[in-house]
Every structure is written in C-alpha cells, then in structure tokens.
Scaffold this active site. Structure first.
Site, PDB file in Angstrom:
ATOM      1  N   TYR A  62      40.373  26.749  36.742  1.00  0.00           N
ATOM      2  CA  TYR A  62      39.844  28.108  36.783  1.00  0.00           C
ATOM      3  C   TYR A  62      38.833  28.261  35.655  1.00  0.00           C
ATOM      4  O   TYR A  62      39.195  28.437  34.496  1.00  0.00           O
ATOM      5  CB  TYR A  62      40.957  29.138  36.582  1.00  0.00           C
ATOM      6  CG  TYR A  62      41.963  29.253  37.706  1.00  0.00           C
ATOM      7  CD1 TYR A  62      41.749  28.664  38.943  1.00  0.00           C
ATOM      8  CD2 TYR A  62      43.144  29.974  37.522  1.00  0.00           C
ATOM      9  CE1 TYR A  62      42.684  28.788  39.965  1.00  0.00           C
ATOM     10  CE2 TYR A  62      44.071  30.109  38.541  1.00  0.00           C
ATOM     11  CZ  TYR A  62      43.843  29.506  39.746  1.00  0.00           C
ATOM     12  OH  TYR A  62      44.766  29.636  40.753  1.00  0.00           O
ATOM     13  N   GLY A 216      45.979  39.821  49.981  1.00  0.00           N
ATOM     14  CA  GLY A 216      45.268  39.496  51.197  1.00  0.00           C
ATOM     15  C   GLY A 216      44.095  40.436  51.441  1.00  0.00           C
ATOM     16  O   GLY A 216      43.557  41.072  50.543  1.00  0.00           O
TER      17      GLY A 216
END
Length: 290
Positions: A62, A216
């Site tokens: 990351y 989501g």
C-alpha cells in the site's frame, strides 16, 4: 475511551474488537504515494486507536510502504492491545499495477520489509494474497511452496500466525496440511456475495472471516431498501451495510478503511447499530442478491 464492539472476538490468538480499521485508503490516489494531507492520515490512525480499535489491517504494497510508515509514525510504540495484520504475495511496478509475487525469496523479502517498516520484531498476522481483485497474471509459484515459505518464517519467529486472502474453499485443506490458517480475507459485502462459499467453509472450520471492501458499492436499484432500513434505525446506509455483516455471523470481523475522520467514527458506530437491528431488517437486507 469508546469500545467499538460489545462482543470482542478472537483473531490470531488475541482478543480484538469486531470493528477494526483497514489502511488501504490512507496513501495517495490509486493506493500510490503519500497522502495529500499526512497529518490528517496520522490523525485518523490515532483516532481509531483512541476509540478502541484493536485490529489494524495493512500491507507494505500500500503506497508502496506508505501505509506502514504512517502506522509506525502514528502509533509506535504500539499498545499491547493492538493487533496489526499485513499481507504479502503482491508487488507494485512502475505502472502502479498489482502483480503477484509469491516466490519464496519474494515472500521472505516482503516479510522482512514489513518488519522493518512497521518497526516490529514479529508480525502478528500475515496473509498470503493468492488472488482476487486487481491482481494481474498468474503467479507460477506452487501454492504449497509459497505457504510453506511463510510457515518456515513462523517457525523462525518472524511471524506469529498466518492467514489467506483471495482464495477458493479448496485452498483451506491444502494450507492446513502445512500450517494452521488463522483467518481468511476475501471480497464480501451486502451487495457482493461471490465468496459465500469461502465464508461458509470458514464458518465450518471456525476460522475468522475478514471481508475486504466490506462496504462494497451501493447499486441504485437496491439503495432504496438499504436507505429504508437505515432511516428506520436512525443510522447511515454505510453503518447498516457494516451492521449486516456483523449480524451475519459472529466469526466475521470488519476492517473498513477511510482517510476521513468523520467517516471513521461513522464506521465505528456500526457495532451499536448491529445491536438494534431487528430480524426483519436482517431478512430484508439478506434478500438482496449480488
């Protein structure tokens, strides 16, 4: 200090709150480079821990390395109650692509990089990323060779426990024949249940399931149901989507990520919303299909 979950769960032999924090959104756009506001990112991490978060999820890819440097600079020396999970098996190239990197030498290098960048003597929990969103091509390294390499690093003391990410159910028996699986991370949320079979396998094996992208994407045609339930609970749609996961099964642990302090506190409120959610609310939400 506020507790994020009334019912702590066990992860890698540790007691952790069921609502943790994922660091993927702390680096710059595309999970690349430093954040636009470093002080804000540092503040989000400190606020998370101050509000009872005991489970952080990160990865050296990351940034690369940016998220782990932020964790170190914000929180070292770490509280004894804090579990930091990281992931290996992926690398970023100059085009910012996500590429598999699971050969033994690559994994060993990644583990040592995580140790150095997090300033730790041992990593609490390391996931082997096998597949899933964004990974390009297929790593030729046999799964057992990759998993066995990490198992050796457990024996050496570099790693405490091992987990798997981006798997299918068949990976579990292959892994457990070599070393225990402490947790599984797969994409799973209210609107994307493509890993339902993996969640079921984890439930059967009593393995904690840690869905990534737990919020989501809220599809417009389903948003009305989510909004109606949220309005009835005086909660936000995001809180309700996270609360659904918490009520789905006690073995589910959450790692929602954000770089926004307000969104962080909103996400941490999902545990309280889960406690107020009715069976009828759960049924309406569960009826939504991916």
């Amino acid at each position: 200090m506020t507790t994020t979950s009334p019912s702590p769960s066990s992860l890698a032999g540790r007691s952790v709150g069921r609502v943790g924090f994922g660091t993927m959104q702390l680096p710059g756009p595309g999970v690349w480079g430093p954040p636009a506001d470093r002080d804000r990112a540092i503040g989000v991490l400190r606020t998370a821990v101050d509000h009872g978060v005991t489970h952080l999820d990160t990865a050296d890819f990351y940034g690369p390395e940016v998220a782990n440097h932020l964790i170190r600079d914000a929180l070292f020396p770490y509280p004894d109650t804090l579990l930091i999970a990281t992931k290996v098996g992926v690398r970023r190239d100059d085009t910012r692509a996500w590429l598999p990197a699971a050969a033994p030498a690559e994994l060993t290098h990644q583990v040592h990089g995580n140790l150095r960048n997090l300033r730790r003597d041992r990593l609490d929990l390391v996931y082997l990323r096998v597949g899933g969103d964004g990974l390009l091509d297929h790593d030729p390294t046999p799964f057992e060779e990759s998993w066995g390499t990490l198992a050796e690093l457990v024996t050496k003391g570099d790693i405490g426990c091992l987990g798997l990410s981006g798997i299918v159910p068949g990976h579990l028996p292959r892994a457990t024949a070599i070393a225990p699986v402490a947790a599984v991370q797969n994409r799973y949320n209210l609107f994307d249940r493509g890993s339902e079979d993996v969640h079921h396998a984890c439930t059967e094996a009593a393995i904690p399931f840690v869905p990534y992208f737990p919020l989501g994407t809220t599809a417009r045609r389903r948003a009305s149901v989510l909004t109606e339930v949220a309005d009835g609970l005086a909660a936000s749609p995001a809180q309700v989507a996270l609360a659904w996961l918490l009520n789905r099964h006690p073995g589910i642990l959450l790692i929602p990520g954000t770089g926004d302090p307000g969104h962080l506190l909103e996400n941490l409120g999902a545990a309280e919303v889960a406690g107020r959610m009715s069976d009828a609310d759960m049924a309406r939400l569960t009826a939504l299909s991916s």
